[in-house]
Design an enzyme around this catalytic site. Structure first.
Site, PDB file in Angstrom:
ATOM      1  N   GLU A   1       0.690  -1.140  -0.031  1.00  0.00           N
ATOM      2  CA  GLU A   1      -0.055   0.138   0.086  1.00  0.00           C
ATOM      3  C   GLU A   1       0.911   1.253   0.056  1.00  0.00           C
ATOM      4  O   GLU A   1       1.930   1.398   0.526  1.00  0.00           O
ATOM      5  CB  GLU A   1      -0.804   0.062   1.295  1.00  0.00           C
ATOM      6  CG  GLU A   1      -1.605   1.446   1.250  1.00  0.00           C
ATOM      7  CD  GLU A   1      -2.374   1.171   2.703  1.00  0.00           C
ATOM      8  OE1 GLU A   1      -1.937   0.788   3.884  1.00  0.00           O
ATOM      9  OE2 GLU A   1      -3.540   1.795   2.812  1.00  0.00           O
TER      10      GLU A   1
ATOM     11  N   LYS B   1      -9.855   2.132  -2.039  1.00  0.00           N
ATOM     12  CA  LYS B   1      -9.833   1.623  -0.671  1.00  0.00           C
ATOM     13  C   LYS B   1     -11.172   2.062   0.035  1.00  0.00           C
ATOM     14  O   LYS B   1     -11.427   3.198   0.246  1.00  0.00           O
ATOM     15  CB  LYS B   1      -8.771   2.019   0.242  1.00  0.00           C
ATOM     16  CG  LYS B   1      -8.494   1.385   1.648  1.00  0.00           C
ATOM     17  CD  LYS B   1      -7.340   1.960   2.324  1.00  0.00           C
ATOM     18  CE  LYS B   1      -7.288   1.544   3.586  1.00  0.00           C
ATOM     19  NZ  LYS B   1      -5.778   1.907   4.551  1.00  0.00           N
TER      20      LYS B   1
ATOM     21  N   CYS C   1      -5.247  -3.099   3.377  1.00  0.00           N
ATOM     22  CA  CYS C   1      -4.637  -2.686   4.745  1.00  0.00           C
ATOM     23  C   CYS C   1      -5.931  -2.707   5.708  1.00  0.00           C
ATOM     24  O   CYS C   1      -6.673  -3.959   5.932  1.00  0.00           O
ATOM     25  CB  CYS C   1      -3.943  -1.415   4.694  1.00  0.00           C
ATOM     26  SG  CYS C   1      -2.751  -1.217   6.175  1.00  0.00           S
TER      27      CYS C   1
END
Ligand SMILES: NC(=O)CCC(=O)C(=O)O
Length: 267
Positions: A43, A114, A149
């Protein structure tokens, strides 16, 4: 199918441009040396996931310098490349934490914004917008499900990916060392509960005063850890067998026992 995760050390001593060039070369080198079919990066490896002060200055349009460098690297290496994520500047909206996946001919196969932003009322949670769309990528050998994440803490996202056909979750991250045990536990939990491979690629090094967890990990659909990195920059290469997903689901058909319509509690 052979997959290589490149755990990048993201340290402040290296400029974004130098790191971009270095990582482009690494993708080519690793793909050739390891004969990988899929290469995965972490990321926000250009800035660092906790380098909040540089998100705005280093944000790029979707087809910005990182996109260009990564599409060339994927094409030169002839691999599927999950290029990790970049701070994306949407000309009509906020910044997003956007993952990019390229096919071996250098075409963009998918972009995933995300969904769960980290930081509660600060950091990424206020500096970036939230994605809203689940994304899967069909390759000739398997279907990838994309997450980033902090998403790892939200099992419902991964169930959605399984329902959309995902057999391998690819999770780039910039996870801090302080919560390393959560990272390892959650990666295994997602693999076991959804009976999929999990390819979780984090960062090493220290940026913005936050030591990174490293410990990128590949977990099989039975929850076995096939490979785990240490703290620093490292390449993990693993042979994964997409057929093992179906075999595991047939041998232990827990997904068939899902109850989709439960009654709420009384009172
Ligand atoms: N970059 C992130 O999403 C960090 C997530 C994290 O630190 C955590 O979930 O803990």
């Amino acid at each position: 199918m052979r997959a290589s995760l490149i755990q990048i050390a993201v340290d402040e001593g290296e400029s974004v441009n130098s790191r971009r060039e270095r990582v482009s070369s690494l993708v080519r080198e690793v793909a050739a040396r390891e004969r990988s079919g899929l290469v995965v990066l972490p990321e926000l490896w250009t800035t660092g996931a906790f380098a909040y002060d540089s998100f705005a200055s280093e944000a790029e349009p979707l087809e910005g310098p990182t996109y260009e460098a990564m599409r060339e690297a994927a094409r030169d290496a002839g691999v599927w490349l999950h290029a990790g994520s970049v701070p994306e500047r949407d000309p009509e909206g906020p910044l997003y934490n956007t993952s990019l996946v390229f096919s071996p001919d250098g075409e963009l196969a998918a972009a995933y914004r995300k969904i769960h932003r980290f930081g509660f009322d600060k950091g990424e949670a206020v500096l970036m917008g939230a994605g809203s769309r689940l994304v899967t990528v069909r390759t000739p050998s398997t279907t990838l499900g994309l997450a980033t994440c902090y998403d790892l803490r939200f099992p419902e996202l991964f169930r959605g990916l399984v329902d959309a056909g995902a057999e391998m979750f690819v999770v780039p991250a910039g996870w801090p060392a302080r919560r390393r045990e959560h990272w390892l536990l959650l990666a295994r939990a997602r693999a076991v509960e959804d009976q999929v491979y999990v390819l979780a690629c984090g960062t090493g090094g220290t940026h913005a005063g936050v030591p990174q967890a490293g410990h990128s990990v590949v977990v099989d659909p039975w929850g076995e850890v096939l490979a785990e990195a240490g703290d620093g920059e490292e390449v993990l290469t693993v042979d994964v067998e997409p057929a093992k997903v179906l075999a595991t689901r047939e041998q232990f058909p827990a997904l068939k026992d899902r109850l989709l319509g439960m009654d709420p509690p009384r009172g």
